[in-house]
Design a protein around this motif. Structure first.
Motif, PDB file in Angstrom:
ATOM      1  N   GLU A   1       0.823  -1.205   0.000  1.00  0.00           N
ATOM      2  CA  GLU A   1       0.000   0.000   0.000  1.00  0.00           C
ATOM      3  C   GLU A   1       0.861   1.260   0.000  1.00  0.00           C
ATOM      4  N   ASN A   2       1.999   1.173   0.677  1.00  0.00           N
ATOM      5  CA  ASN A   2       2.913   2.308   0.756  1.00  0.00           C
ATOM      6  C   ASN A   2       4.347   1.801   0.667  1.00  0.00           C
ATOM      7  N   PRO A   3       4.932   1.807  -0.531  1.00  0.00           N
ATOM      8  CA  PRO A   3       6.270   1.232  -0.749  1.00  0.00           C
ATOM      9  C   PRO A   3       7.388   1.892   0.038  1.00  0.00           C
ATOM     10  N   GLN A   4       7.121   3.044   0.648  1.00  0.00           N
ATOM     11  CA  GLN A   4       8.162   3.691   1.449  1.00  0.00           C
ATOM     12  C   GLN A   4       8.409   2.972   2.771  1.00  0.00           C
ATOM     13  N   ASN A   5       7.476   2.160   3.196  1.00  0.00           N
ATOM     14  CA  ASN A   5       7.598   1.472   4.479  1.00  0.00           C
ATOM     15  C   ASN A   5       8.257   0.108   4.284  1.00  0.00           C
ATOM     16  N   VAL A   6       9.408  -0.099   4.908  1.00  0.00           N
ATOM     17  CA  VAL A   6      10.121  -1.365   4.759  1.00  0.00           C
ATOM     18  C   VAL A   6      10.550  -1.887   6.132  1.00  0.00           C
ATOM     19  N   LEU A   7      10.713  -3.188   6.211  1.00  0.00           N
ATOM     20  CA  LEU A   7      11.169  -3.842   7.434  1.00  0.00           C
ATOM     21  C   LEU A   7      12.540  -4.446   7.176  1.00  0.00           C
TER      22      LEU A   7
ATOM     23  N   THR B   1       9.151 -12.094  -0.318  1.00  0.00           N
ATOM     24  CA  THR B   1       8.278 -11.139   0.355  1.00  0.00           C
ATOM     25  C   THR B   1       8.736  -9.713   0.084  1.00  0.00           C
ATOM     26  N   ALA B   2       7.874  -8.943  -0.554  1.00  0.00           N
ATOM     27  CA  ALA B   2       8.219  -7.557  -0.881  1.00  0.00           C
ATOM     28  C   ALA B   2       8.247  -6.686   0.362  1.00  0.00           C
ATOM     29  N   GLY B   3       9.210  -5.774   0.402  1.00  0.00           N
ATOM     30  CA  GLY B   3       9.269  -4.800   1.487  1.00  0.00           C
ATOM     31  C   GLY B   3       9.969  -5.275   2.741  1.00  0.00           C
ATOM     32  N   VAL B   4      10.488  -6.517   2.732  1.00  0.00           N
ATOM     33  CA  VAL B   4      11.170  -7.069   3.903  1.00  0.00           C
ATOM     34  C   VAL B   4      12.580  -7.476   3.486  1.00  0.00           C
ATOM     35  N   PHE B   5      13.560  -7.083   4.276  1.00  0.00           N
ATOM     36  CA  PHE B   5      14.958  -7.360   3.960  1.00  0.00           C
ATOM     37  C   PHE B   5      15.648  -8.013   5.155  1.00  0.00           C
TER      38      PHE B   5
END
Length: 310
Positions: A195-201, A223-227
């Motif tokens: 929903e908001n690609p600026q937020n990442v874990l 999983t997108a957005g998680v590193f």
């Protein structure tokens, strides 16, 4: 005074950091404090033999009643014990361990709990005298490196996506082991990231459990957005904690429920949208640490307790 200090000294673990800090407090007063990994010893008789060697140890300490404290039951010198979280969250649930822990607590000259809640639980499950257990929160001293680039740190951690400086990075620092439940937030976070690609874990820490590490790596890859990044030095981590948007935590033993998981995204959204709330939480958090996690107070408490071992 020559002291033996037993703890679970897995590299880069919180136990190791805590034990080293307490040892430095003790040695600052002129005592000798020999820190040893509890897993070096097979039985309490092994520790008793070590303690009796010349020059003899005059006292002992241990972190965790079951994991390390049980190894002190046969020594002939006074000792103190420091509660670990798994003592109350896990080990007291096993009757055979609870019996051993109660023996350790009865024989110990003093015990230390990091929180009032932990002390209450210990008194309830182990039937301890209230006067025997002191409450001393862990002292906190940050050691952030001065030569630190946030964008370079993120790049080396594998974080990508547009201008990394503009990302809202939520940082989960933990060893990859089951009890820390590093995958707890992953699905919900990925949905939020869509929903908001600026937020990442960003999950960062040592690979302790090889099987779980393989599982976490596989999940993160799809999983997108998680590193996922390898461990970093403590000064680097402290600097990263100052630069990230928020530090998060998860733990099976500390009872992270589904309700908390649902609230996490909601509260994070509030922090993102409400600058005044963000400033107030940060300000109050700093004030709480100064008041309740004083390194000076921690040092004074342990030196006072060690003096009772004479």
């Amino acid at each position: 005074m020559k002291l033996l200090f037993l703890a679970c000294l897995d590299p880069k673990s919180g136990n190791h950091t805590t034990a080293e800090r307490i040892r430095s407090h003790i040695e600052s007063a002129g005592h000798t404090c020999e820190l040893r990994h509890a897993e070096e010893f097979e039985s309490s008789s092994d520790v008793a033999n070590l303690v009796s060697q010349n020059p003899q140890f005059e006292g002992a300490l241990a972190i965790h009643l079951f994991k390390a404290g049980r190894l002190l039951l046969d020594i002939q010198v006074p000792f103190g014990i420091i509660f670990g979280g798994t003592d109350i969250n896990e080990d007291v649930k096993v009757e055979t361990r609870r019996v051993v822990m109660a023996k350790v607590l009865r024989k110990a000259r003093f015990a230390v709990a990091f929180t009032k809640e932990l002390k209450k639980e210990a008194e309830l499950y182990l039937h301890s005298q209230s006067s025997k257990i002191s409450v001393q929160p862990q002292g906190i001293e940050t050691q952030a490196t001065e030569d630190f680039s946030w964008s370079e740190f993120l790049r080396r951690s594998g974080v990508s996506g547009g201008h990394v400086e503009r990302l809202h990075v939520f940082l989960l620092i933990c060893g990859l082991r089951r009890v820390k439940d590093p995958l707890y937030l992953v699905q919900s976070f990925s949905e939020w990231h869509s929903e908001n690609p600026q937020n990442v874990l960003l999950i960062i820490g040592p690979r302790i459990d090889p099987v779980l590490t393989d599982e976490v790596e596989a999940v993160v890859k799809r999983t997108a957005g998680v590193f996922l990044a390898r461990e970093r030095s403590q000064p680097e981590l402290h600097a990263a904690m100052k630069r990230c948007f928020a530090v998060v935590n998860s733990s099976i033993s500390e009872g992270m429920s589904a309700a908390i998981l649902e609230e996490f995204v909601h509260q994070s959204q509030r922090l993102l949208s409400d600058h005044e709330l963000r400033e107030r939480v940060t300000r109050n958090g700093k004030a709480y640490v100064v008041k309740h996690h004083s390194l000076k107070q921690e040092r004074e408490t342990y030196l006072r307790l060690v003096d009772t071992l004479h």
